[in-house]
Design an enzyme around this catalytic site. Structure first.
Site, PDB file in Angstrom:
ATOM      1  CD  GLU A  34      -1.945  -2.318   2.902  1.00 48.30           C
ATOM      2  OE1 GLU A  34      -1.685  -3.112   2.203  1.00 48.30           O
ATOM      3  OE2 GLU A  34      -1.632  -1.327   3.122  1.00 48.30           O
ATOM      4  CB  CYS A  36      -4.589   4.314   6.038  1.00 54.87           C
ATOM      5  SG  CYS A  36      -3.820   1.955   4.977  1.00 54.87           S
ATOM      6  CB  CYS A  49      -4.623  -0.137   8.873  1.00 54.27           C
ATOM      7  SG  CYS A  49      -3.553   1.510   9.237  1.00 54.27           S
ATOM      8  CG  HIS A  80      -4.082   5.437  11.172  1.00 50.88           C
ATOM      9  ND1 HIS A  80      -3.379   5.988  12.018  1.00 50.88           N
ATOM     10  CD2 HIS A  80      -3.832   4.695  10.777  1.00 50.88           C
ATOM     11  CE1 HIS A  80      -2.264   5.329  11.498  1.00 50.88           C
ATOM     12  NE2 HIS A  80      -3.135   4.600  10.669  1.00 50.88           N
ATOM     13  NE  ARG A  97      -0.735  -3.271   6.577  1.00 52.94           N
ATOM     14  CZ  ARG A  97      -1.478  -3.030   6.809  1.00 52.94           C
ATOM     15  NH1 ARG A  97      -1.715  -3.320   7.628  1.00 52.94           N
ATOM     16  NH2 ARG A  97      -1.931  -3.997   5.416  1.00 52.94           N
ATOM     17  CB  SER A 132       4.465   1.347   7.615  1.00 54.08           C
ATOM     18  OG  SER A 132       4.346   0.379   7.781  1.00 54.08           O
ATOM     19  CB  CYS A 169       0.579   0.558   4.873  1.00 49.81           C
ATOM     20  SG  CYS A 169      -0.122   1.364   5.034  1.00 49.81           S
ATOM     21  CB  CYS A 176       0.111   4.315   7.747  1.00 51.19           C
ATOM     22  SG  CYS A 176      -1.434   3.406   7.474  1.00 51.19           S
TER      23      CYS A 176
HETATM   24 NI1  NFE Z   1      -1.805   1.809   6.443  1.00 54.99          NI
HETATM   25 FE1  NFE Z   1      -1.347   1.142   9.284  1.00 54.99          FE
HETATM   26  C1  NFE Z   1      -1.374  -1.096   9.689  1.00 54.99           C
HETATM   27  C2  NFE Z   1      -1.022   1.808  10.973  1.00 54.99           C
HETATM   28  S1  NFE Z   1       1.153   1.207   8.801  1.00 54.99           S
HETATM   29  S2  NFE Z   1      -1.824   0.272   7.246  1.00 54.99           S
HETATM   30  O1  NFE Z   1      -1.406  -1.903  10.452  1.00 54.99           O
HETATM   31  O2  NFE Z   1      -1.205   1.991  11.650  1.00 54.99           O
HETATM   32  O3  NFE Z   1       2.425   0.305   8.856  1.00 54.99           O
END
Ligand code: NFE
Ligand code: MG
Length: 519
Positions: free
Chosen positions: A13, A60, A63, A67, A431, A454, A498, A501
């Site tokens: 992503e 995102c 996920c 957040h 992640r 990420s 990702c 993110c």
């Molecule tokens: Ni956009 Fe996420 C997850 C977050 S990023 S996928 O899981 O926070 O590493």
């Protein structure tokens, strides 16, 4: 010395560019670049803090809930809100649904094609009607030269699985996993009202008062997912990891710095004494004697030395800034470089399962699976089961709590923002370790900073020139044929990147992805 640029890395992503230098058929040096900027943290300034969970959810499309949750927790801390057990349970169930759709998607849709020679399907000689239908479908697509989404792909290599019986089963499961994914996204919507971007997680708890029918519906859907996870996904990952991929696993390709961080998450009891994922830091892993230290989030800093931001010394996220400098010498990424006590950390399933000293993972390590790309896939599957089991418990706990007098899902006393305050919210999304930090002034957001999983894993070099975790994990990866850098993408995809993110911040004037030269 050959240099390879892969831009973009596909089946992830967001926008990630990887550059590697090769020597004697192996990666000698590597650079990870987030090539897109967005600006979320900057646009949050001046807004009502209660908007933050809904705005940061838009980082995102994968996920979103995570957040929303980390943001709500930052507000909980800043507002002094106490989330009642009912609110915690409903937050946990939404996050459980996130794991259930996210991890199998990563294995089948994003990674499996790195490990199999899909054309082995043509050699399948069995009689299973379902598998013959898969064979006809794939061979038909290839004959018609309509190979999307199976291409583009790298050429199979010595590590690729080419046993027709295994490959055809894996592709059948790839198709099954798509159907399971759709169903699992709907699980979260039971509580979140819609998917993606749920509506229910707010400061102080959740807004969706549960009824028994909803719990029953969630449970029925959970049964179906648990069956797939236990009978298909986990056996597939373990079969690959301990069978045909064992030589790749034993080679330890994709190790990295061997530093791991987990903030810990998902209460199994109202007091928060037991968590699905314990918190801890491991520095310089010794698999025979794993030493886990407590986490102190004051030790986190972000360096922008090699990122396209205004020059600044490394600062704690409370004091982070979002001011671009697109001409900065030595910069090569929009991802900042988070460090814990100055050190790069891997976050995510492998970090969590090592911090937890998970017996199933350690058993694999005992069989020669070194912490690296294959171990990351194994850790992801192992922890999916832990989350499924926890979801059953949370459903039971929710039903028990709902029938008691005084059941609450929200702390209504702390809905109004304080005139000033600050707070941090932590979570463990699929992640890895996620943190949101907020400062409130005059009831508005004065500063908002996120360090997401990420960001840790995809980070560029820091002040001291120390490589980020993707960069370090690539060192030593065999690339015997520079035209076929399959091991580079195997390593990178094992982290489930990702970048949407990670950067959460395009050049607003030109929308242009910058050309740059690495020195
Ligand atoms: Ni956009 Fe996420 C997850 C977050 S990023 S996928 O899981 O926070 O590493
Ligand atoms: Mg950030």
């Amino acid at each position: 010395m050959a240099k390879i640029t892969i831009d973009p890395i596909t089946r992830i992503e967001g926008h990630l560019k990887i550059e590697v230098e090769l020597e004697d058929g192996k990666v000698k040096n590597a650079w990870s670049s987030g090539t897109m900027a967005r600006g979320f943290e900057a646009l949050l300034k001046g807004k009502d803090p209660r908007d933050a969970p809904f705005i940061t959810s838009r980082f995102c499309g994968v996920c979103y809930s995570v957040h929303q949750l980390a943001s709500a927790r930052a507000l909980d801390a800043a507002f002094g809100a106490n989330v009642p057990w009912g609110g915690t349970l409903l937050r946990n169930l939404v996050m459980g649904a996130q794991y259930i759709y996210d991890h199998p998607l990563h294995f089948y849709q994003l990674s499996a094609l790195d490990y199999i020679d899909i054309m082995a399907i043509a050699k399948y000689n069995g009689k299973d009607k379902d598998l013959l239908a898969v064979k006809d479908k794939i061979v038909g697509l290839v004959t018609a030269k309509d190979t999307y989404p199976l291409t583009p792909r790298y050429e199979p290599d010595a590590f690729s699985v080419n046993d027709p019986d295994i490959v055809i089963m894996a592709v059948k499961h790839y198709i099954d996993a798509l159907k399971m994914h759709l169903a699992a996204r709907n699980m979260g919507a039971i509580w979140g009202g819609r998917t993606p971007h749920y509506q229910n997680i707010v400061v102080g708890g959740v807004t969706s008062y549960p009824d028994i029918n909803q719990v029953a519906r969630f449970r029925t859907m959970l049964d179906e997912q648990a069956k797939f996870i236990n009978e298909v996904y986990i056996p597939d990952v373990l079969l690959f990891g301990t069978g045909p991929l064992l030589p790749l696993a034993k080679a330890g390709i994709g190790g990295g710095h061997y530093n791991y961080l987990s903030y810990g998450d998902f209460q199994l009891d109202a007091e928060g004494k037991k968590l699905v994922f314990p918190a801890g830091v491991i520095t310089g892993l010794n698999p025979a004697n794993i030493k886990v230290d407590p986490v102190d989030t004051n030790k986190i800093t972000e360096s922008v030395k090699h990122a396209w931001y205004k020059e600044n010394k490394p600062v704690h996220p409370y004091n982070g800034e979002q001011v671009f400098n697109l001409d900065k010498k030595g910069a090569y990424s929009f991802v900042k470089a988070p460090r814990y006590e100055g050190k790069p950390m891997e976050v995510g399933p492998l970090a969590r399962m090592l911090v937890a000293k998970n017996p199933t993972l350690l058993d694999l390590v005992g069989k020669g699976v070194k912490p690296g790309a294959v171990a990351r896939h194994a850790a992801r599957a192992i922890e999916t089961k832990l989350v499924v089991d926890a979801c059953y418990k949370w459903c039971d706990d929710l039903l028990a709590a709902m029938t008691k007098p005084g059941f609450k899902i929200h702390d209504t006393e702390h809905w109004e923002p304080p005139s000033s305050g600050m707070g941090a919210g932590f979570s463990e999304p699929p992640r890895g370790a996620l943190g949101h930090w907020i400062k409130v002034k005059d009831k508005k957001i004065a500063n908002y900073q996120c360090v997401v999983p990420s960001t840790w894993n995809a980070s560029p070099r820091c002040e001291n020139g120390v490589r980020g975790q993707y960069e370090e994990a690539l060192i030593g990866a065999p690339v015997p044929d520079p035209k076929n850098p399959i091991n580079v993408v195997r390593v990178i995809r094992s982290f489930d990147p990702c970048l949407a993110c990670a950067v959460h911040i395009i050049d607003p004037k030109t929308n242009e992805i910058r050309k740059f030269i690495i020195e």
